[in-house]
Design a protein around this motif. Structure first.
Motif, PDB file in Angstrom:
ATOM      1  N   TYR A   1      25.390   9.677 -12.835  1.00 40.33           N
ATOM      2  CA  TYR A   1      24.773   8.191 -13.048  1.00 40.33           C
ATOM      3  C   TYR A   1      24.231   8.025 -14.416  1.00 40.33           C
ATOM      4  O   TYR A   1      23.919   9.041 -14.958  1.00 40.33           O
ATOM      5  N   THR A   2      23.578   7.088 -14.783  1.00 39.57           N
ATOM      6  CA  THR A   2      23.079   6.763 -15.854  1.00 39.57           C
ATOM      7  C   THR A   2      22.065   5.818 -15.893  1.00 39.57           C
ATOM      8  O   THR A   2      22.095   4.977 -14.968  1.00 39.57           O
ATOM      9  N   GLY A   3      20.827   5.799 -16.685  1.00 40.94           N
ATOM     10  CA  GLY A   3      19.828   4.880 -16.561  1.00 40.94           C
ATOM     11  C   GLY A   3      18.462   5.353 -17.011  1.00 40.94           C
ATOM     12  O   GLY A   3      18.374   6.448 -17.463  1.00 40.94           O
ATOM     13  N   PRO A   4      17.614   4.557 -17.154  1.00 39.27           N
ATOM     14  CA  PRO A   4      16.164   4.945 -17.584  1.00 39.27           C
ATOM     15  C   PRO A   4      15.337   5.884 -16.648  1.00 39.27           C
ATOM     16  O   PRO A   4      15.565   5.646 -15.412  1.00 39.27           O
ATOM     17  N   MET A   5      14.546   6.784 -17.298  1.00 35.78           N
ATOM     18  CA  MET A   5      13.727   7.410 -16.688  1.00 35.78           C
ATOM     19  C   MET A   5      12.220   7.504 -17.125  1.00 35.78           C
ATOM     20  O   MET A   5      12.316   6.912 -18.444  1.00 35.78           O
ATOM     21  N   PHE A   6      11.322   7.536 -16.516  1.00 34.62           N
ATOM     22  CA  PHE A   6       9.976   7.390 -17.099  1.00 34.62           C
ATOM     23  C   PHE A   6       9.057   8.656 -16.859  1.00 34.62           C
ATOM     24  O   PHE A   6       8.877   9.272 -15.779  1.00 34.62           O
ATOM     25  N   ARG A   7       8.477   9.077 -17.827  1.00 29.17           N
ATOM     26  CA  ARG A   7       7.544   9.705 -17.832  1.00 29.17           C
ATOM     27  C   ARG A   7       6.317   9.819 -18.816  1.00 29.17           C
ATOM     28  O   ARG A   7       6.464   9.659 -19.957  1.00 29.17           O
TER      29      ARG A   7
ATOM     30  N   GLY B   1       0.864  -1.294   0.142  1.00 26.77           N
ATOM     31  CA  GLY B   1       0.202  -0.136  -0.001  1.00 26.77           C
ATOM     32  C   GLY B   1       0.675   1.255   0.009  1.00 26.77           C
ATOM     33  O   GLY B   1       0.281   2.330   0.330  1.00 26.77           O
ATOM     34  N   ASP B   2       2.081   1.243  -0.037  1.00 23.50           N
ATOM     35  CA  ASP B   2       3.075   2.320  -0.361  1.00 23.50           C
ATOM     36  C   ASP B   2       2.918   3.020  -1.706  1.00 23.50           C
ATOM     37  O   ASP B   2       2.862   2.281  -2.749  1.00 23.50           O
ATOM     38  N   SER B   3       2.787   4.123  -1.566  1.00 25.73           N
ATOM     39  CA  SER B   3       2.919   4.952  -3.011  1.00 25.73           C
ATOM     40  C   SER B   3       4.482   5.008  -3.631  1.00 25.73           C
ATOM     41  O   SER B   3       5.170   5.590  -2.988  1.00 25.73           O
ATOM     42  N   LEU B   4       4.632   4.281  -4.624  1.00 28.29           N
ATOM     43  CA  LEU B   4       5.849   4.376  -5.425  1.00 28.29           C
ATOM     44  C   LEU B   4       5.733   4.831  -6.793  1.00 28.29           C
ATOM     45  O   LEU B   4       4.700   4.894  -7.246  1.00 28.29           O
ATOM     46  N   THR B   5       7.013   5.514  -7.238  1.00 31.57           N
ATOM     47  CA  THR B   5       6.961   6.112  -8.637  1.00 31.57           C
ATOM     48  C   THR B   5       8.211   5.739  -9.160  1.00 31.57           C
ATOM     49  O   THR B   5       9.281   5.700  -8.496  1.00 31.57           O
ATOM     50  N   LEU B   6       7.952   5.353 -10.388  1.00 30.28           N
ATOM     51  CA  LEU B   6       9.078   5.115 -11.395  1.00 30.28           C
ATOM     52  C   LEU B   6      10.100   6.572 -11.695  1.00 30.28           C
ATOM     53  O   LEU B   6       9.236   7.497 -11.823  1.00 30.28           O
ATOM     54  N   ARG B   7      11.164   6.509 -11.213  1.00 26.35           N
ATOM     55  CA  ARG B   7      11.769   7.711 -11.429  1.00 26.35           C
ATOM     56  C   ARG B   7      11.538   8.614 -12.648  1.00 26.35           C
ATOM     57  O   ARG B   7      11.859   8.040 -13.654  1.00 26.35           O
ATOM     58  N   PRO B   8      10.974   9.930 -12.433  1.00 30.21           N
ATOM     59  CA  PRO B   8      11.290  10.535 -13.693  1.00 30.21           C
ATOM     60  C   PRO B   8      12.189  11.231 -14.115  1.00 30.21           C
ATOM     61  O   PRO B   8      12.353  11.858 -15.319  1.00 30.21           O
ATOM     62  N   GLU B   9      13.459  11.462 -13.093  1.00 33.48           N
ATOM     63  CA  GLU B   9      14.664  11.952 -13.153  1.00 33.48           C
ATOM     64  C   GLU B   9      15.565  11.499 -12.197  1.00 33.48           C
ATOM     65  O   GLU B   9      14.955  10.943 -11.402  1.00 33.48           O
TER      66      GLU B   9
END
Ligand code: ATP
Ligand code: MG
Length: 424
Positions: free
Chosen positions: A106-112, A74-82
């Motif tokens: 750092y490098t990697g995927p971001m989600f928006r 029930g925790d609100s999580l978010t795919l990092r947008p940045e």
């Protein structure tokens, strides 16, 4: 049954594309290494609250672009947008910031969740750089000198221009915000819908509206520059002097405000005119307040993020990917008949021992001479090494050039590596 496809705006990066990605990543890694930047790796998922508190509730990202979900607890999580928020969180959590200076990347995927189009995707990749514990304009300048060096390494110097601005401290922005709102209220009915909405939430963002009518109104608006506090003004002047001294050209764009709440003082964007509307390839600025805002001690900070898809698109559009960046084999080793498989494998291993920089692909799966040679050709290798009954008997191989008409030659297995070394 219908085939399941990838999610819209989330791209597969296929084998013929990965060499370009590796080239870009390794070039950036090498340049960052030259400046003593250290890599940090953070999780892709964070508590939603982290992004709300850092990026700001009334920004495009938090209002409409985040991939947010409840996990099984029930925790609100978010795919990092940045990456900045997570980087600050990690650095703070592990005590990397107190009384220290840090240069991190750092490098990697971001989600928006944006409307997918050329240069704009729902999963995209950034290389981000964050520096902590340095207040002066020198580190701002270092970041810009470093990015200029990167463009040079990619052959992009002529295709990337730098825009900078100072948006002052949050106190000076507050006074300016009031003046701006007072001015824009008079023309409220003529503003575009987004700007109307932002008037009450994030009026500074109106400054980079693309709507012609709104732009017209903005021509008469008060200038942020007139409200800048002395400290920010001096900081900005010093930054400009450092850039001049380093030979990095820039233009000051008074309308550059950036869309995230945490910025203050210096903001900048590297823009290209070769990608249409999605022209910002690298963007960043100073965010001295963020660490404290996330519960840490006051810590000066500055950083930027570079969009890798846009950078790669730009290199490809301009034909700037070096020819050596490819998946090609150098040597293709064939085995004619089952009894040749083990000796061919041994020859290939020996080549890999002696020529570690050379790509040696072994044919697997049998097949006729013709089909093996076809595969050799498709591998783009420059030479085929052919092992059959006769060659095994005489301890030789047939070495066949695939990219010119030179005759095939017989080479002793023990001399193959040195012969190839001379040829490749
Ligand atoms: P834009 O104004 O193009 O929406 P932004 O200000 O939202 O960009 P930042 O949050 O500063 O972008 O991210 C830094 C860089 O990441 C951008 O300059 C861009 O190169 C890249 N980027 C941002 N959003 C996307 C996306 N949806 N798809 C691909 N690249 C992106
Ligand atoms: Mg955006």
């Amino acid at each position: 049954m219908a085939k399941i496809q990838a999610i819209r705006g989330m791209n597969d990066i296929l084998p013929d594309q990965t060499p370009v990605w590796q080239y870009v990543e390794s070039t950036v890694r090498q340049v960052l290494g030259q400046y003593g930047y250290q890599e940090i790796r953070m999780p892709v998922v964070e508590h939603t609250e982290l992004f709300k508190r850092s990026i700001g509730e009334v920004t495009d990202i938090v209002e409409k672009e985040m991939y947010t979900f409840d996990d099984r607890n029930g925790d609100s999580l978010t795919l990092r947008p940045e990456g900045t928020a997570g980087c600050v969180r990690a650095a703070e959590e592990h005590g990397l910031l107190f009384n220290q200076t840090r240069r991190l990347w750092y490098t990697g995927p971001m989600f928006r969740h944006e409307r997918p189009q050329k240069g704009r995707y729902r999963q995209f990749h950034q290389i981000g750089v964050e520096c902590f514990g340095m207040a002066g304009p020198d580190i701002d300048a270092e970041l810009l000198v470093l990015t200029a060096r990167l463009w040079k390494a990619f052959g992009l110097t002529e295709h990337a221009r730098l825009e900078i601005n100072s948006i002052g401290t949050s106190e000076s922005r507050k006074v300016y915000r009031e003046a701006l709102v007072r001015y824009l209220e008079q023309y409220k009915d003529q503003l575009d819908d987004d700007s109307k909405r932002r008037l009450g939430t994030n009026p500074l963002r109106i400054l980079d509206s693309k709507d012609p009518a709104t732009r017209e109104i903005l021509n008469g608006a008060p200038l942020l520059d007139d409200y800048l506090d002395d400290e920010s003004r001096v900081h900005f002047e010093q930054l400009k002097a450092l850039l001049d001294a380093a030979g990095v050209s820039y233009t000051v764009n008074p309308a550059l405000v950036r869309g995230l709440d945490y910025y203050g003082k210096t903001v900048f964007e590297w823009i290209t005119d070769s990608l249409g509307a999605q022209g910002t390839i690298c963007a960043g600025g100073r965010y001295d307040g963020l660490v404290q805002q996330l519960g840490g001690k006051p810590t000066d900070a500055v950083g930027f993020a570079m969009g890798l898809e846009r950078l790669i698109l730009l290199l490809e559009t301009l034909g700037l990917v070096p020819e050596q960046v490819n998946n090609n084999a150098d040597v293709y080793v064939t085995a004619m008949g089952e009894q040749a498989v083990a000796p061919a494998m041994a020859v290939a291993e020996c080549l890999r021992n002696e020529l570690p920089g050379v790509v040696v692909v072994s044919h697997c799966g049998g097949g006729s001479f013709k089909s093996q040679m076809k595969k050799a050709d498709r591998s783009n290798a420059r030479y085929a090494v052919i092992l059959g009954e006769n060659e095994i008997a005489s301890g030789t191989v047939a070495l066949k050039p695939l990219r010119n008409d030179d005759p095939q030659q017989e080479v002793n297995q023990s001399e193959l590596a040195s012969v190839l070394k001379g040829l490749l």
